[in-house]
Design an enzyme around this catalytic site. Structure first.
Site, PDB file in Angstrom:
ATOM      1  CG  HIS A 161      -1.678  -1.386   1.626  1.00 44.22           C
ATOM      2  ND1 HIS A 161      -2.885  -1.675   0.894  1.00 44.22           N
ATOM      3  CD2 HIS A 161      -1.307  -2.343   2.389  1.00 44.22           C
ATOM      4  CE1 HIS A 161      -3.133  -2.786   1.079  1.00 44.22           C
ATOM      5  NE2 HIS A 161      -2.338  -3.255   2.054  1.00 44.22           N
ATOM      6  CB  SER A 291      14.252  20.876 -13.848  1.00 39.86           C
ATOM      7  OG  SER A 291      13.286  22.056 -13.771  1.00 39.86           O
TER       8      SER A 291
END
Length: 486
Positions: A161, A291
């Site tokens: 999870h 970036s």
């Protein structure tokens, strides 16, 4: 500076699919090219003429030789002009082939329908596409198997999870990826081997035209089908077809490719999550920019590309599902334009993501210290059961010990969650006289390798018994690293 050539200028002024212009390998791009397609048409016409001649039709050696000499002598400009005039691509190429084979003109396409060249060529291209993908998939599995073997024993925090769970190992987690890819390898092999040839079936699949050519001799018609099928490199042909081979075949082909896309999407998502955790990263070039605004970033752009393209690959299976469902009776032509797009794009996309994943798997970077630090943060809570068992063996009461640990673990959790501090649960255990009987055992109780169960043994057994044997057919094609152009 010299002006670009006119053809280059024209190319820049037209949309080009990035699947070909930016990503796909030359081999896969060629497999779906016009030259491959129309060259295969001519070879199919040759196979048909050769088989018809061998079964007694009045076809001469001279006609066969003329066809053989012009298999790749394709006047694409003439073919385009003929198609514009006739509005029929197959007849345009029949005329173009006949133009350079005047002696054979009368017997080219004898008894055949358009789907003889169209569908049979598609089946050849699909088979050849699988043959290009399978070694690439095998190489990815091989690279990841080497990685799994190298890190089979390295403990790492497991996640269920996306929450911290019992420890696993870096190599064991990689084997989860490999197992999915091995399933895909088997599925692609099976899909390729299940392909049959359409063969020579005539306009509605009844072989009526060929039965007429051979004056009602059913045995010769069957032998013609068998001969042409063998010449095209297939072991079997479909016994029953309409004008086309069943479009459910395309569903099977794109289903296994979509399943491969799902596997790669899962793998590359895991890598992206691990990159965020700074535990494992994909390769990053020396001058690569992550970036334009944030110079420090190392974005997982290869994995993101795989996920992006895999998503496209998974959606393409809807095309053949819908196409097969609306093929009225012996066939309709609303399949044609759709299949020109979805079949090629599925193989081109699968080709791209396999090449990219190979590049990733050849340069995965592991950060052991980060992995160790995350284990140290979470392992104390996981070790509570071991601590309780050790205390009981030393004469303690389980319920008393459980309550002590519950209180200390809640205090440690508050430090982590409310104060942003490190997990100090073990320090609290060391400071509590109640646990003095096992203070000397704490180091061994917290050894990460004691929490990974049989993960290293599972890795060794899996690689030896399932992975390496599956790669044997591809051993001669395992060499060479992948350098991505973009």
């Amino acid at each position: 500076m010299a002006a670009p050539a006119q053809d280059e200028e024209d190319a820049l002024s037209r949309y080009r699919s990035p699947l070909v212009s930016r990503y796909a390998s030359p081999d896969m791009a060629y497999n779906f090219s016009e030259r491959k397609k129309f060259g295969t048409w001519r070879r199919l016409w040759l196979y048909l003429a050769q088989a018809e001649k061998s079964l007694g039709l009045p076809i001469t050696d001279e006609q066969i030789k003329e066809m053989e000499a012009n298999l790749d002598n394709i006047d694409f400009k003439m073919a385009a002009e003929e198609e514009k005039k006739l509005r029929h691509d197959v007849m345009a190429h029949v005329h173009t082939f006949a133009h350079c084979c005047p002696k054979a003109a009368a017997i080219i396409h004898l008894g055949a329908t358009s789907c003889y060249v169209g569908d049979n060529t598609d089946l050849i291209v699909l088979r050849d596409g699988f043959n290009l993908l399978l070694p690439k998939l095998a190489r990815v599995i091989s690279r990841l198997a080497d990685f799994a073997e190298k890190y089979a024993d390295m403990p790492a925090l497991g996640f269920t999870h996306y929450q911290p769970a019992q420890l696993t190992t870096v190599g064991k987690r990689c084997c989860l990826w490999i197992q999915d890819l091995c399933m895909d390898l088997q599925s692609l092999e099976r899909a390729r081997d299940d392909l049959r040839f359409r063969g020579v079936k005539g306009t509605t699949g009844t072989q009526a035209s060929f039965l007429q050519l051979f004056e009602g001799d059913h045995n010769k018609v069957e032998e013609l089908d068998r001969l042409v099928t063998a010449k095209a490199g297939f072991k079997r042909a479909y016994i029953v077809t309409g004008q086309t081979y069943s479009r459910k075949v395309d569903i099977g082909v794109l289903s296994v490719l979509a399943s491969l896309g799902a596997s790669i999407h899962k793998i590359c998502t895991d890598i992206r999550l691990l990159a965020n955790l700074k535990e494992i990263e994909e390769p990053f070039e020396k001058e690569q920019i992550g970036s334009s605004a944030m110079p420090y970033k190392r974005n997982p752009m290869r994995s993101e590309r795989c996920c992006s393209l895999a998503r496209h690959l998974m959606t393409l299976v809807m095309d053949p599902l819908q196409t097969a469902s609306v093929q009225w009776f012996e066939r309709t032509l609303d399949d044609s334009a759709n299949r020109r797009v979805c079949l090629a794009e599925a193989f081109l996309t699968a080709d791209i993501i396999l090449s990219t994943l190979q590049n990733i798997s050849e340069g995965l970077v592991v950060y052991p210290k980060v992995i160790e630090r995350r284990i140290r943060q979470e392992l104390p809570f996981m070790a509570t059961e071991n601590i309780i068992m050790a205390m009981v063996k030393a004469g303690g009461n389980r319920q008393d010990c459980h309550e002590k640990i519950r209180v200390l673990s809640q205090q440690a959790a508050a430090v982590v969650k409310q104060e942003g501090g490190d997990n100090d649960f073990i320090a609290r255990v060391r400071a509590d006289p109640y646990f003095s009987p096992i203070h000397k055992q704490l180091e061994s109780l917290l050894d990460p390798s004691s929490f990974t169960g049989r993960a290293p043994q599972q890795v060794a057994k899996f690689l030896k018994e399932e992975v390496r044997p599956a790669l044997i057919p591809y051993q001669s094609q395992m060499g060479g690293k992948i350098e991505l152009a973009l």
